[in-house]
Write an enzyme that holds these catalytic residues in place. Structure first.
Site, PDB file in Angstrom:
ATOM      1  N   LYS A  22       0.461  22.371 -34.115  1.00  0.00           N
ATOM      2  CA  LYS A  22       1.541  22.132 -33.145  1.00  0.00           C
ATOM      3  C   LYS A  22       1.811  23.379 -32.326  1.00  0.00           C
ATOM      4  O   LYS A  22       1.944  23.312 -31.096  1.00  0.00           O
ATOM      5  CB  LYS A  22       2.819  21.730 -33.907  1.00  0.00           C
ATOM      6  N   ASN A  23       1.893  24.530 -32.998  1.00  0.00           N
ATOM      7  CA  ASN A  23       2.338  25.734 -32.294  1.00  0.00           C
ATOM      8  C   ASN A  23       1.250  26.373 -31.429  1.00  0.00           C
ATOM      9  O   ASN A  23       1.508  27.372 -30.753  1.00  0.00           O
ATOM     10  CB  ASN A  23       2.925  26.742 -33.284  1.00  0.00           C
ATOM     11  N   CYS A 126      15.160  24.165 -33.251  1.00  0.00           N
ATOM     12  CA  CYS A 126      15.675  24.053 -34.617  1.00  0.00           C
ATOM     13  C   CYS A 126      16.856  24.998 -34.823  1.00  0.00           C
ATOM     14  O   CYS A 126      16.893  26.093 -34.264  1.00  0.00           O
ATOM     15  CB  CYS A 126      14.587  24.429 -35.617  1.00  0.00           C
ATOM     16  N   ARG A 131      18.352  32.971 -31.931  1.00  0.00           N
ATOM     17  CA  ARG A 131      17.149  32.784 -31.128  1.00  0.00           C
ATOM     18  C   ARG A 131      17.355  33.062 -29.633  1.00  0.00           C
ATOM     19  O   ARG A 131      17.269  32.160 -28.805  1.00  0.00           O
ATOM     20  CB  ARG A 131      16.548  31.386 -31.360  1.00  0.00           C
ATOM     21  N   ASP A 316       7.568  30.122 -41.366  1.00  0.00           N
ATOM     22  CA  ASP A 316       7.448  28.661 -41.330  1.00  0.00           C
ATOM     23  C   ASP A 316       6.972  28.071 -42.660  1.00  0.00           C
ATOM     24  O   ASP A 316       6.859  26.842 -42.788  1.00  0.00           O
ATOM     25  CB  ASP A 316       6.497  28.223 -40.197  1.00  0.00           C
ATOM     26  N   ARG A 408       8.731  15.908 -35.706  1.00  0.00           N
ATOM     27  CA  ARG A 408       8.446  16.916 -34.687  1.00  0.00           C
ATOM     28  C   ARG A 408       7.178  17.707 -35.029  1.00  0.00           C
ATOM     29  O   ARG A 408       6.512  18.203 -34.136  1.00  0.00           O
ATOM     30  CB  ARG A 408       9.605  17.912 -34.581  1.00  0.00           C
TER      31      ARG A 408
HETATM   32  C1  EPZ Z   1       7.674  30.580 -32.900  1.00  0.00           C
HETATM   33  O1  EPZ Z   1       9.008  30.479 -32.450  1.00  0.00           O
HETATM   34  C2  EPZ Z   1       7.353  29.293 -33.587  1.00  0.00           C
HETATM   35  N1  EPZ Z   1       7.483  28.185 -32.646  1.00  0.00           N
HETATM   36  C3  EPZ Z   1       8.300  29.099 -34.764  1.00  0.00           C
HETATM   37  O2  EPZ Z   1       7.927  27.911 -35.434  1.00  0.00           O
HETATM   38  C4  EPZ Z   1       8.145  30.281 -35.726  1.00  0.00           C
HETATM   39  O3  EPZ Z   1       9.090  30.159 -36.761  1.00  0.00           O
HETATM   40  C5  EPZ Z   1       8.373  31.586 -34.976  1.00  0.00           C
HETATM   41  O4  EPZ Z   1       7.500  31.660 -33.821  1.00  0.00           O
HETATM   42  C6  EPZ Z   1       8.098  32.812 -35.835  1.00  0.00           C
HETATM   43  O5  EPZ Z   1       6.801  32.776 -36.327  1.00  0.00           O
HETATM   44  C7  EPZ Z   1       6.443  27.819 -31.927  1.00  0.00           C
HETATM   45  O6  EPZ Z   1       5.380  28.414 -31.958  1.00  0.00           O
HETATM   46  C8  EPZ Z   1       6.610  26.619 -31.060  1.00  0.00           C
HETATM   47  P1  EPZ Z   1       9.870  34.298 -32.065  1.00  0.00           P
HETATM   48  P2  EPZ Z   1       9.595  31.552 -31.431  1.00  0.00           P
HETATM   49  O7  EPZ Z   1      10.159  34.504 -30.621  1.00  0.00           O
HETATM   50  O8  EPZ Z   1       8.515  31.951 -30.518  1.00  0.00           O
HETATM   51  C9  EPZ Z   1      13.760  37.054 -32.089  1.00  0.00           C
HETATM   52  C10 EPZ Z   1       8.317  25.794 -36.375  1.00  0.00           C
HETATM   53  O9  EPZ Z   1       8.935  25.424 -37.384  1.00  0.00           O
HETATM   54  N2  EPZ Z   1      13.715  36.991 -30.617  1.00  0.00           N
HETATM   55  O10 EPZ Z   1       8.606  34.852 -32.627  1.00  0.00           O
HETATM   56  O11 EPZ Z   1      10.819  30.961 -30.867  1.00  0.00           O
HETATM   57  C11 EPZ Z   1      14.090  35.714 -32.716  1.00  0.00           C
HETATM   58  O12 EPZ Z   1      15.474  35.481 -32.724  1.00  0.00           O
HETATM   59  C12 EPZ Z   1       8.885  26.829 -35.439  1.00  0.00           C
HETATM   60  O13 EPZ Z   1       7.204  25.336 -36.039  1.00  0.00           O
HETATM   61  C13 EPZ Z   1      14.572  37.794 -29.883  1.00  0.00           C
HETATM   62  O14 EPZ Z   1      15.371  38.557 -30.442  1.00  0.00           O
HETATM   63  O15 EPZ Z   1       9.962  32.744 -32.400  1.00  0.00           O
HETATM   64  C14 EPZ Z   1      13.498  35.883 -34.100  1.00  0.00           C
HETATM   65  O16 EPZ Z   1      14.386  36.607 -34.899  1.00  0.00           O
HETATM   66  C15 EPZ Z   1      10.305  27.158 -35.745  1.00  0.00           C
HETATM   67  N3  EPZ Z   1      14.504  37.735 -28.519  1.00  0.00           N
HETATM   68  C16 EPZ Z   1      12.262  36.725 -33.850  1.00  0.00           C
HETATM   69  O17 EPZ Z   1      12.463  37.353 -32.563  1.00  0.00           O
HETATM   70  C17 EPZ Z   1      13.629  36.908 -27.861  1.00  0.00           C
HETATM   71  O18 EPZ Z   1      13.633  36.904 -26.611  1.00  0.00           O
HETATM   72  C18 EPZ Z   1      10.949  35.964 -33.801  1.00  0.00           C
HETATM   73  O19 EPZ Z   1      11.096  34.847 -32.908  1.00  0.00           O
HETATM   74  C19 EPZ Z   1      12.751  36.110 -28.607  1.00  0.00           C
HETATM   75  C20 EPZ Z   1      12.814  36.178 -29.998  1.00  0.00           C
END
Ligand code: EPZ
Length: 429
Positions: A22-23, A126, A131, A316, A408
Site C-alpha cells: 500500500k505505502n 489515522c 502528524r 507499522d 484501508r
Molecule cells: C508513512 O507515514 C506511512 N504512510 C505510515 O504508515 C508510517 O507509519 C510512517 O510513514 C512511518 O513509517 C504511508 O506511507 C502512506 P512520517 P508518514 O512523515 O509519511 C513527523 C500505515 O499504517 N513529521 O515518516 O505520514 C511525524 O509526526 C501508515 O500504513 C513531522 O514532524 O509518516 C512522525 O512523528 C500509518 N513533520 C514522524 O515525523 C512532517 O512534516 C514520521 O512521520 C512530517 C512528519
C-alpha cells in the site's frame, strides 16, 4: 458498519499470498501527476485507500483504468492500474477528499512541479498523533516554492518553476521524502536531500521515476541526489511486496503456532522485524519466492524493541508485535519512538485479558497464559489488525468493530487467514 468475527484457538497452516505494498502503491499512483503519458502499475493491492486516491487523482484530471481480473469476495477487480494525467484540470485537492487519507497530501509536490501552483487541504489520516506537515513545506520552500496557509489549505506557488536546492531533513519523514523527491524531478538543476527516509517504498518510487526519465541516485540511502529534467514520460512498474503485511502474517503465525508460507514476501524488506521474531523463537526460512514461517511447540520468548525509521523496527508493526508478546513467557518492553500516540490498541487488548502498562512512549507487556475473546473496537489500521491477531489466539469469540480501518490496508484479510484454517468471518451490517 462491517465487523469481523473470530473464534480463536486454531493454528495457522497453509499459504498466504503477499499483496503489493500500500505505502508504495499510493506514492507511485501520485507520481502519475508528473507526466502527461500513461503510468502502468502492476500488483496494485485492492484497498480502500487505493480507491480513495483514484477519486483524488481523477479530480485533478487523471484517467484511471484497471485491467486483468482478480477474484475477490465482492466482485472482480484488476490489479494492473493505468493512470494518465494528460492535462491537469484542477490544482486544488479539496478538504473533503484529503482529510480521509494523509498520503493524498503528497499530490502537493508533483502538482507544484508540473503546474507551478497547487492548493492542497491539510491532511487527515489515522489517529496516531499530531502528524504535522512542516517538513513537506520546508523542503518545497528549499526548492523555491512560495507557501502560505489559507483557510485550512496550503497554497503553493513557484512562478517560473521549482529550482533545485539542498534540503536536510531535521527528522526522517517518509511522506516528506516522497513529496520533495517527486517535486525535485522536474525542478531546474540539482537537488540534494540529506537525512532522507530510507524505506524500501522510497527506493521503489525512485526506481519508477527513473523509468519515467528522472535522474535520481541514492534513493534507499539517507542522501538522494536528483538532477532535474524538463519532462517525464510514461512507464510500467510493478509495486514491491508489502513488508508490513508480511510482518503482520508472520506475527499471526507466531501467535497461533503452526506454519505458513508467505508467497511473494521478501526477507530483505523487513530485516529488523524478522530478527525480532527469530529472537522470540519463531523459525523463519527464506526461499527464492517467499518466506516460510513456523512455530511448532516452542514457547514464545519476550523481546525488547524500539521502533525506528528503516532499517529499524517499523512503527507499522508495533501493535501487531504487542499482540504477539501478550502470549510470551515474560515481560517485553516496546518503545514507540515515531508517533507519540500510537498505543490506542492497548486498552482494547486489555479487554481480551492482556496485561500491558504504558508510561510515556514505553509499553510493558507481561505475557499471560491465555486471552479471552471479547468485543473490541479498531482505532487505526495497524491497531485493528493487532486485535485480529489477539482474537486468533483468544479463547472463544472476538468481534472487531470498525473494520473499515482494516479495509484501508489489508487486502482480503479474512480470506487469506481463513484459507489457513482461521475461523474468521465478516459480519455485514
Ligand atoms: C508513512 O507515514 C506511512 N504512510 C505510515 O504508515 C508510517 O507509519 C510512517 O510513514 C512511518 O513509517 C504511508 O506511507 C502512506 P512520517 P508518514 O512523515 O509519511 C513527523 C500505515 O499504517 N513529521 O515518516 O505520514 C511525524 O509526526 C501508515 O500504513 C513531522 O514532524 O509518516 C512522525 O512523528 C500509518 N513533520 C514522524 O515525523 C512532517 O512534516 C514520521 O512521520 C512530517 C512528519
Amino acid at each position: 458498519m462491517d465487523r469481523i468475527r473470530i473464534i480463536g484457538g486454531e493454528r495457522l497452516k497453509g499459504t498466504i499470498p503477499i499483496s503489493g505494498a500500500k505505502n508504495a502503491a499510493l506514492p507511485l499512483m501520485i507520481a502519475s501527476l508528473l507526466t502527461p503519458d500513461t503510468i502502468t502499475l502492476k500488483n496494485v493491492p485492492n484497498l480502500a485507500d487505493v480507491g480513495l486516491l483514484i477519486r483524488i487523482l481523477r479530480n485533478h484530471g487523471t484517467d484511471t483504468a484497471f485491467d486483468g481480473k482478480r477474484a475477490i469476495a465482492n466482485g472482480h477487480q484488476g490489479d494492473t492500474l493505468h493512470l494518465t494525467a494528460r492535462d491537469i484540470v484542477d490544482t486544488t485537492a479539496p478538504y473533503d477528499l484529503v482529510r480521509r487519507m494523509r498520503a493524498s497530501f503528497w499530490v502537493l509536490g508533483p502538482l507544484l512541479a508540473r503546474e507551478h501552483k497547487a492548493r492542497v487541504s491539510l491532511p487527515g489520516g489515522c489517529a496516531i498523533g499530531t502528524r504535522p506537515v512542516d517538513l513537506h513545506l520546508a523542503g518545497l520552500q528549499a526548492l523555491g516554492a512560495e507557501i502560505s496557509l489559507d483557510g485550512g489549505y496550503v497554497v503553493a506557488n513557484a512562478p517560473g518553476g521549482l529550482k533545485g536546492g539542498v534540503f536536510s531533513f531535521p527528522k526522517v519523514s517518509v511522506g516528506a521524502t516522497h513529496n520533495i523527491l517527486m517535486a525535485a524531478t522536474l525542478a531546474k538543476g540539482e537537488t540534494v536531500l540529506e537525512n532522507a527516509a530510507c524505506e524500501p517504498e522510497v527506493a521503489d518510487v525512485a526506481s519508477c521515476l527513473n523509468k519515467m526519465g528522472a535522474k535520481i541516485e541514492g534513493a534507499g540511502t539517507p542522501t538522494i541526489t536528483i538532477q532535474g529534467v524538463n519532462e517525464l514520460e510514461g512507464a510500467t512498474h510493478t509495486v514491491l511486496p508489502d513488508r508490513i503485511e508480511t510482518g503482520t502474517y508472520a506475527m499471526a503465525v507466531a501467535a497461533t503456532g503452526g506454519e505458513v508460507y508467505l508467497d511473494g514476501a521478501r526477507a530483505d524488506l523487513l530485516p529488523a522485524a524478522l530478527d525480532v521474531l527469530r529472537e522470540a523463537g519463531v523459525d523463519i526460512t527464506e526461499t527464492n519466492r517467499g518466506l516460510h514461517v513456523a512455530r511448532n511447540g516452542a514457547a514464545l520468548k519476550p523481546v525488547n524493541v524500539t521502533t525506528a525509521p528503516y532499517p529499524g523496527f517499523p512503527t507499522d508493526l508495533q501493535a501487531q508485535l504487542m499482540a504477539l508478546m501478550c502470549r510470551a513467557g515474560g515481560v517485553s518492553q516496546i518503545r514507540e519512538a515515531i508517533f507519540e500516540n500510537r498505543f490506542m490498541h492497548v486498552q482494547e487488548l486489555a479487554r481480551l485479558g492482556a496485561d500491558i502498562s504504558v508510561s510515556g512512549d514505553m509499553a510493558k507487556v507481561r505475557g499471560v497464559p491465555s486471552l479471552r475473546g471479547a468485543e473490541v473496537m479498531a482505532t487505526d489500521l495497524r491497531a485493528s489488525v493487532s486485535l485480529v491477531i489477539a482474537g486468533l489466539v483468544a479463547e472463544g469469540e472476538t468481534v472487531v468493530n470498525r473494520v473499515y480501518h482494516l479495509d484501508r490496508g489489508f487486502e482480503r484479510l479474512e480470506e487469506k487467514l481463513g484459507s489457513c484454517g482461521a475461523r474468521i468471518e465478516r459480519l455485514h451490517s
